[in-house]
Motif scaffolding. Sequence first.
Motif, short mmCIF file in Angstrom:
data_model
loop_
_atom_site.label_atom_id
_atom_site.label_comp_id
_atom_site.label_asym_id
_atom_site.label_seq_id
_atom_site.Cartn_x
_atom_site.Cartn_y
_atom_site.Cartn_z
N VAL A 84 0.76 -1.29 0.19
CA VAL A 84 -0.16 -0.11 -0.01
C VAL A 84 1.03 1.24 0.07
N HIS A 85 0.42 2.12 -0.78
CA HIS A 85 1.08 3.66 -0.80
C HIS A 85 0.34 4.50 0.23
N VAL A 86 1.16 4.74 1.55
CA VAL A 86 0.39 5.63 2.61
C VAL A 86 0.86 6.97 2.25
N ILE A 87 0.18 8.04 1.78
CA ILE A 87 0.52 9.27 1.74
C ILE A 87 -0.04 10.18 2.57
N PRO A 88 0.48 10.92 3.34
CA PRO A 88 0.23 11.72 4.27
C PRO A 88 -0.44 13.12 3.50
N VAL A 89 -1.68 13.67 4.09
CA VAL A 89 -2.31 14.76 3.60
C VAL A 89 -2.21 15.61 4.42
N PHE A 90 -1.87 16.89 4.72
CA PHE A 90 -2.44 17.92 5.71
C PHE A 90 -3.00 18.88 5.12
N ILE A 91 -4.49 19.12 5.48
CA ILE A 91 -5.58 20.27 5.05
C ILE A 91 -5.45 21.20 6.23
N HIS A 92 -5.55 22.36 5.50
CA HIS A 92 -5.45 23.66 6.78
C HIS A 92 -6.29 24.61 5.87
N GLY A 93 -7.32 25.10 6.63
CA GLY A 93 -8.30 26.22 6.26
C GLY A 93 -9.58 25.74 6.23
N PRO A 113 -7.98 30.88 1.94
CA PRO A 113 -7.49 29.76 1.28
C PRO A 113 -7.49 28.33 1.93
N ILE A 114 -7.38 27.38 1.35
CA ILE A 114 -7.50 25.94 1.79
C ILE A 114 -6.03 25.45 1.19
N ASP A 115 -5.20 25.02 2.20
CA ASP A 115 -3.88 24.35 1.76
C ASP A 115 -4.06 23.15 1.70
N VAL A 116 -3.85 22.37 0.78
CA VAL A 116 -3.70 20.81 0.80
C VAL A 116 -2.02 20.56 0.46
N VAL A 117 -1.43 19.73 1.37
CA VAL A 117 -0.13 19.55 1.27
C VAL A 117 0.21 18.03 1.55
N PHE A 118 0.66 17.66 0.27
CA PHE A 118 1.08 16.17 0.43
C PHE A 118 2.43 15.80 0.79
N GLY A 119 2.64 14.62 1.70
CA GLY A 119 4.09 14.28 2.09
C GLY A 119 4.30 13.09 1.36
N ALA A 120 5.63 12.82 1.74
CA ALA A 120 6.22 11.43 1.21
C ALA A 120 5.68 10.24 1.58
N HIS A 121 5.89 9.37 0.68
CA HIS A 121 5.29 8.02 1.05
C HIS A 121 5.71 7.54 2.39
N VAL A 122 4.55 6.96 3.12
CA VAL A 122 5.20 6.31 4.58
C VAL A 122 5.43 4.83 4.21
N ASP A 123 6.40 4.34 4.66
CA ASP A 123 6.68 2.80 4.43
C ASP A 123 6.45 2.24 5.65
#
Length: 181
Positions: A84-93, A113-123
């Motif tokens: 599985v590819h777990v991609i953290p996503v932080f949503i602010h706003g 504004p609504i910020d959507v920030v994608f992180g690196a894959h969590v292994d």
Amino acid sequence: YVFSGMAISPPILNTPSDQAVHESRHNAKVWNDYAVQRIVSELKMPGSVCGVFPEGTRNHSEDLHNILPCKGGVGKIALEVGKVHVIPVFIHGVEDSFWDLIKFNFTDAARKPIDVVFGAHVDVSEIAARAGPDGTFTEAQELAAATRITDALRALAKDHPALVTGGGVGAPGYQYQESPL
């Protein structure tokens, strides 16, 4: 659930407090076990994508960068799906109130504004490799996977202000990470 066009399915229920009757806690656990297994089976189908709010509740903290602990269910899902590819996503706003969100979208979207920030894959493959002989995981393993996901989400939340500063490649504070996918 209703506002999503019934697309958020099945919902995970908050387990009632210790003051609730035993039967209510039992029914919530039975439903949640079903919901997690349904999500796992959906994610095992090629091309499936699922968004999970791993904290298990909305964060009402004054500091929205303060990520609550993730629930073990997110670790269980990540481990049981397998590759599985777990991609953290932080949503602010995003507003707490659905109606306030609609109002701002139509009246003053530029100011909120609504910020959507994608992180690196969590292994979590290292934890998944330690499955029991029957392919199951202990609660400790599920919690370890959830903790790894929480840590990645917390790092993303901490970096959020720098990641959105300037709003473009090369701007001060902009960071680019190549996707491992």
